[in-house]
Design a protein around this motif. Structure first.
Motif, PDB file in Angstrom:
ATOM      1  N   VAL A 239       0.819  -1.220   0.000  1.00 38.18           N
ATOM      2  CA  VAL A 239       0.000   0.000   0.000  1.00 38.18           C
ATOM      3  C   VAL A 239       0.850   1.267   0.000  1.00 38.18           C
ATOM      4  CG1 VAL A 239      -1.934  -1.147   1.126  1.00 38.18           C
ATOM      5  CG2 VAL A 239      -0.208   0.042   2.529  1.00 38.18           C
ATOM      6  N   ASP A 240       2.179   1.116   0.077  1.00 36.60           N
ATOM      7  CA  ASP A 240       3.056   2.294   0.109  1.00 36.60           C
ATOM      8  C   ASP A 240       3.505   2.615  -1.313  1.00 36.60           C
ATOM      9  OD1 ASP A 240       4.985   4.213   0.419  1.00 36.60           O
ATOM     10  OD2 ASP A 240       5.950   3.245   2.138  1.00 36.60           O
ATOM     11  N   PRO A 241       3.017   3.706  -1.912  1.00 37.08           N
ATOM     12  CA  PRO A 241       3.362   4.021  -3.307  1.00 37.08           C
ATOM     13  C   PRO A 241       4.840   4.322  -3.509  1.00 37.08           C
ATOM     14  CG  PRO A 241       2.151   5.829  -2.298  1.00 37.08           C
ATOM     15  CD  PRO A 241       2.105   4.693  -1.329  1.00 37.08           C
ATOM     16  N   ALA A 242       5.581   4.542  -2.427  1.00 31.72           N
ATOM     17  CA  ALA A 242       7.011   4.828  -2.564  1.00 31.72           C
ATOM     18  C   ALA A 242       7.829   3.552  -2.781  1.00 31.72           C
ATOM     19  CB  ALA A 242       7.519   5.558  -1.324  1.00 31.72           C
ATOM     20  N   VAL A 243       7.227   2.400  -2.551  1.00 28.77           N
ATOM     21  CA  VAL A 243       7.937   1.123  -2.715  1.00 28.77           C
ATOM     22  C   VAL A 243       7.882   0.700  -4.177  1.00 28.77           C
ATOM     23  CG1 VAL A 243       7.982  -1.322  -2.078  1.00 28.77           C
ATOM     24  CG2 VAL A 243       7.454   0.415  -0.347  1.00 28.77           C
ATOM     25  N   PRO A 244       9.027   0.489  -4.814  1.00 27.24           N
ATOM     26  CA  PRO A 244       9.011   0.050  -6.221  1.00 27.24           C
ATOM     27  C   PRO A 244       8.647  -1.443  -6.328  1.00 27.24           C
ATOM     28  CG  PRO A 244      11.139   1.036  -5.576  1.00 27.24           C
ATOM     29  CD  PRO A 244      10.382   0.730  -4.325  1.00 27.24           C
ATOM     30  N   ASP A 245       8.258  -1.860  -7.511  1.00 25.72           N
ATOM     31  CA  ASP A 245       8.009  -3.279  -7.821  1.00 25.72           C
ATOM     32  C   ASP A 245       7.010  -3.935  -6.874  1.00 25.72           C
ATOM     33  OD1 ASP A 245       9.807  -3.119  -9.901  1.00 25.72           O
ATOM     34  OD2 ASP A 245      11.490  -3.884  -8.720  1.00 25.72           O
ATOM     35  N   ARG A 246       5.958  -3.190  -6.518  1.00 27.59           N
ATOM     36  CA  ARG A 246       4.981  -3.767  -5.583  1.00 27.59           C
ATOM     37  C   ARG A 246       4.136  -4.864  -6.226  1.00 27.59           C
ATOM     38  NH1 ARG A 246       1.448   0.525  -4.480  1.00 27.59           N
ATOM     39  NH2 ARG A 246       2.478   1.646  -6.172  1.00 27.59           N
ATOM     40  N   GLY A 247       4.124  -4.900  -7.565  1.00 33.61           N
ATOM     41  CA  GLY A 247       3.365  -5.960  -8.223  1.00 33.61           C
ATOM     42  C   GLY A 247       3.862  -7.338  -7.824  1.00 33.61           C
ATOM     43  N   GLY A 248       5.178  -7.490  -7.671  1.00 34.31           N
ATOM     44  CA  GLY A 248       5.728  -8.771  -7.242  1.00 34.31           C
ATOM     45  C   GLY A 248       5.311  -9.128  -5.829  1.00 34.31           C
ATOM     46  N   ILE A 249       5.152  -8.130  -4.969  1.00 32.35           N
ATOM     47  CA  ILE A 249       4.724  -8.389  -3.589  1.00 32.35           C
ATOM     48  C   ILE A 249       3.245  -8.781  -3.566  1.00 32.35           C
ATOM     49  CG2 ILE A 249       4.619  -7.463  -1.251  1.00 32.35           C
ATOM     50  CD1 ILE A 249       6.803  -5.463  -2.067  1.00 32.35           C
TER      51      ILE A 249
END
Length: 713
Positions: A71-81
């Motif tokens: 939910v943190d937009p600052a984290v890259p590559d969240r699709g993998g998470i």
């Protein structure tokens, strides 16, 4: 972020590779600004914390922190998470699974249930992610919702709304796939979803989206597919090709297709191989998709084929059309999917196989290689491609043998495929293989399929066997040569085989002696020079070597009085496989072993299914009566599909399949089945098609009453 992570007692937990005290570092690595560190952290999560889908206590402890990350937009590559969370929470244990769980698995099952509950409880966050700025997140979120959210009435309208405004093609395809997933999870909604998918498949939409809708229809509601689905899909593939700069023209006929294959992109830079498993898994589809206009087409077509299931004629027609495409990628996909279709389903494949054979001459090496691998597994079904295989073998002597980084060399796929057809045009390649410093490990099996046509190779086999040093590497060097001599029944090589039998080293010596004994047995009376050695070996009754020696002695000398006591003792061996060997050998003695009928009859109730089958077959062979054996064989047929070839072979020799018999009903049911008897979901064996075609031939023979011996009652 990560508030409370230090309060978790990670060290008291374990993952796949030991204490879980490294998990906080992995979680923090997922938020790193360094792409390599993020990839390594995700690799660690899949490799240890969620190893092969397992859920540990530390996996459960990770879930709240994984939700913080997505939910943190600052984290890259969240699709993998998002995909990781979907995998952790997406395992459903149905009632059948729960009944099969033993005591050792109870904790794991409880973890799966808790993971599903925890991730499902937080699945509401995926609603907001459907409109995330990151396309990778938008690709992953729809399937996460479809898999995890418990209220499809909320999910389905959102999928429709997002499709209307989404412009990224890959995300649009993910939205359609999610709808199919909802339909599979919530069957009362299937008709409603099928109606929507049918509208998406209409002509007003782009070809990629229409193909995706058809694929999901096939998956969740195949009855709703249009009657002319093959024509529709073929048209969509043509439209997709026409959008490619390299595929804007077509020529009639399949042979002209190669002229339109697009070239490799110029100046493409070679990339370093990824170090992590996750990186490698990502690199494979990326490499496959390089140069493709619509790299997702293959996945959609695979989904479509899975949904079409037993509609073999339609699937064959669709693949035939693909194999005539001017787009090499569509042909590569079609070749691979043709292999999957033929391995799992029975059908008329002559034209399809011929077209696969045409790809052997393609300039694109991946296409030619894919075709040769498919043909290698087809054995006799590859006959329509025989000329193409022969041409490929003749044109590329450098590919006759394939070297491996580790392990012995093996024959190239085109040589194996041609040999498995019994085609003598493979002889030059096999002769050359026999002259190599290290003979390919599978050359003997290839000779076995060639049969008498390979007789000219007997001299080379004999010479090379005589040169084998009897040291620790003897088995690896001698076994392919012994297999070839056994197949040819080359009795003139008995002295060389006897040398190996006498001098077998301790390392793998038992395997080497077995191979030598089988070779001598195949030679029959031509191996009379080995009789003294064989008689010496049978003086150790009860051992597997004694049983094998007795079987060879019977084939060479025909002295039943010498071998019968050894085989009777073998029936009382400790291991079931030794008892099986003894039973099979007794069966070959026929009526001369009639005295063993009571002992064989006692094995019909043994707990080991394969031993029951071998005993039943031997009992018929020594007694000439089928009445006791057939029920045991038919029961085994139902209990284990892998025993069917052996049972059918016996029934064909028995001639027991009278029109109204139980055996005839079983055989007819097998012939009526469209699915191959040994087809597996998610895996296959290299000889599966061969074994199934053999089964069909034996069933037909048994129903025709083609007997191999006398009275059966």
């Amino acid at each position: 972020m990560f508030a409370g992570i230090d309060e978790v007692d990670w060290a008291s937990m374990e993952h796949a590779y030991g204490p879980a005290d490294d998990v906080p570092g992995l979680l923090q690595g997922l938020a790193s600004a360094d792409p390599a560190e993020r990839e390594g952290a995700l690799d660690g999560m899949y490799g240890a914390v969620h190893h092969q889908g397992d859920v540990y206590a530390c996996t459960l402890a990770c879930i709240p922190f994984l939700f913080e990350l997505v939910v943190d937009p600052a984290v890259p590559d969240r699709g993998g998470i998002v995909e990781l969370l979907t995998s952790i929470g997406g395992i459903d244990l149905d009632e059948d699974d729960e009944e099969e769980i033993d005591e050792d698995e109870i904790e794991g099952a409880a973890n799966y249930a808790m993971a599903a509950a925890a991730v499902t409880a937080g699945a509401g966050v995926f609603f907001a992610l459907m409109a995330d700025d990151d396309p990778g997140v938008r690709v992953s979120a729809p399937l996460a919702l479809a898999t995890l959210h418990g209220n499809p009435a909320l999910v389905l309208p959102l999928l429709r709304e997002r499709l209307a405004v989404e412009r990224d093609e890959e995300v649009r395809l993910a939205l359609v796939e999610a709808a199919g997933r909802v339909a599979l999870r919530h069957r009362p909604l299937t008709d409603q979803i099928a109606d929507w998918l049918s509208r998406l498949a209409a002509e007003a939409y782009p070809p990629g989206l229409r193909l995706a809708a058809l694929a999901q229809l096939a998956r969740c509601a195949p009855q709703a597919l249009p009657g002319d689905v093959v024509r529709v899909v073929a048209g969509l593939l043509r439209q997709l090709r026409s959008s490619s700069a390299a595929g804007d023209a077509e020529e009639p006929g399949c042979r002209a297709a190669e002229a339109h294959s697009e070239p490799e992109p110029a100046g493409a830079e070679e990339r370093a191989a990824p170090v992590t498993l996750v990186g490698q898994l990502r690199a494979m589809p990326a490499e496959e998709g390089a140069g493709r206009t619509a790299p997702w087409t293959a996945d959609l077509l695979r989904t479509l084929h899975v949904g079409l299931d037993d509609r073999v004629a339609e699937r064959t027609a669709l693949l035939t059309d693909q194999l005539c495409s001017p787009d090499r990628w569509q042909r590569i996909d079609a070749v691979r999917m043709s292999g999957g279709l033929i391995r799992a389903w029975r059908g008329s494949y002559a034209e399809l196989v011929r077209l696969v054979g045409e790809q052997l001459g393609a300039a694109e090496p991946r296409l030619a290689e894919a075709a040769s691998h498919v043909l290698e597994e087809l054995f006799g079904l590859a006959a329509p491609a025989a000329d193409a295989l022969a041409a490929r073998v003749a044109a590329d002597p450098g590919a006759w043998v394939k070297e491996w980084a580790s392990g012995p060399p093996g024959l190239g796929s085109p040589v194996k495929a041609l040999s498995r057809l019994g085609d003598a045009r493979a002889l030059p390649a096999l002769a050359a293989a026999l002259e190599r410093p290290e003979v390919p490990h599978d050359v003997g099996f290839a000779i076995g399929h060639l049969g008498p046509a390979a007789r000219p190779l007997a001299g080379a086999l004999r010479r090379r066997l005589g040169e084998v040093g009897l040291d620790e590497g003897a088995y690896d060097r001698a076994s392919p040569l012994l297999a070839g001599l056994t197949a040819l029944r080359a009795g003139e090589a008995a002295p060389e085989v006897l040398r190996v039998l006498r001098g077998a080293p301790e390392y793998r010596g038992e395997w080497l002696r077995t191979a030598a004994l089988r070779a001598l047995g195949s030679f029959g009376p031509a191996a009379s020079c080995a009789v003294p050695e064989l008689r010496a070996l049978i003086r150790r009754p009860g051992s597997s070597a004694a049983t094998e020696a007795a079987e060879a002695l019977w084939a060479v000398d025909g002295d039943a009085s010498a071998v019968l006591p050894v085989l009777i003792e073998g029936l009382q061996a400790d291991h079931a496989h030794e008892r099986r060997a003894a039973a099979s050998a007794l069966g070959r003695l026929g009526a001369l072993a009639g005295v063993t009928a009571p002992r064989l009859r006692a094995l019909l109730g043994h707990e080991e299914l394969w031993l029951r089958v071998d005993a039943a077959i031997a009992l018929w062979e020594v007694s000439g009566r089928a009445r006791e054996s057939v029920p045991v064989l038919l029961a085994a047929w139902e209990q284990n599909r892998h025993v069917r070839v052996r049972v059918a072979e016996c029934l064909a020799r028995m001639g027991a399949a009278d029109a109204g018999s139980d055996a005839a009903q079983v055989l007819r049911a097998e012939l009526a089945s469209v699915r191959r008897h040994n087809a597996m979901d998610g895996g296959y064996g290299s000889h599966d098609t061969y074994e199934d075609e053999k089964l069909l031939a034996l069933c037909r023979r048994a129903l025709m009453g083609n007997t191999g011996k006398g009275p059966t009652t």
